[in-house]
Design a protein around this motif. Structure first.
Motif: not given
Length: 247
Positions: A152, A136, A154, A138
């Motif tokens: 993270c 991921q 997620v 970001d």
């Protein structure tokens, strides 16, 4: 080829591909990687701060380095060179492609990639982080709110700087898109890059092989200069202005 011919070629081009390097961001006051190695950081080799091995050995040290660079980048603003490239994108629309070796995100902040053209960041973007577990990506919090390492959202994994380090490959999809765009370009612009870092430096030859025109903008001669169609010994903003606003 002379300046007038170069201006005419750029004006007439339906497909324009651009490669930018550190020279574009220099006008925003952003130092190169090695120029940023001052003070405390002067004792480190680049490989001590920007490689998978360095991160494995001391992730806190690597994140301290990148957090400082992130603060510097977010304090900077796009300059006239960035703005001229967004204008060129508006003129060429989906015939425009921009590949950058810079990791500061200033092209996107100036508006590149929003007017129909495409923008790829070949070496990553230090205003973002990538999860070591799930991949991921970001955006980092505002510098005043950022305490590394980020986590993270997620999967809860630790995130690393979203940068291509020494010993790592460029993102395959980004490199393929750039190669295709330069191969199809009527005109390619090589701006503010030394021409020694491959495979990015090889993009100019994709255009030349297909009979396109390659124009370099750089205050200094580079290893690419003798092989290109025309070179302007100017800063990024002055060179782009000369090409786009002549007459």
């Amino acid at each position: 080829m002379n300046l007038a011919d170069a201006c005419d070629a750029l004006a007439a081009a339906r497909r324009v591909a651009v490669l930018t390097g550190a020279g574009v961001s220099a006008e925003s006051g952003i130092p190169t990687f090695r120029d940023a190695q001052q003070g405390l950081w002067a004792r480190f080799r680049p490989e001590d701060l920007a490689s998978p091995d360095a991160y494995f050995r001391d992730p806190a040290l690597v994140w301290e380095w990148y957090a400082g660079r992130y603060r510097d980048v977010m304090a900077a603003t796009p300059n006239a060179g960035h703005d001229l490239l967004t204008r060129l994108e508006r003129e060429k629309e989906d015939g425009f492609f921009l590949a950058t070796q810079n990791v500061d995100g200033l092209h996107a902040r100036a508006g590149s990639g929003t007017a129909g053209g495409r923008l790829v960041e070949l070496h990553g973007n230090l205003t973002t982080a990538r999860c070591e577990v799930c991949g991921q990506v970001d955006a980092l919090p505002a510098p005043q709110d950022f305490t590394p390492p980020p986590v993270c959202a997620v999967c809860g994994g630790r995130m690393r700087p979203n940068i291509v380090w020494f010993g790592e490959f460029l993102p395959e999809a980004a490199l393929e898109a750039a190669a295709d765009a330069f191969a199809a370009a009527d005109v390619a612009l090589i701006i503010g890059t030394s021409g020694v870092v491959y495979p990015a430096a090889g993009l100019a030859f994709e255009t030349l092989r297909r009979g396109g025109t390659v124009i370099e903008i750089n205050p200094d001669q580079t290893e690419l200069t003798p092989r290109l169609s025309f070179s302007l010994r100017e800063t990024a903003s002055a060179g782009l202005a000369a090409l786009m606003d002549a007459g």
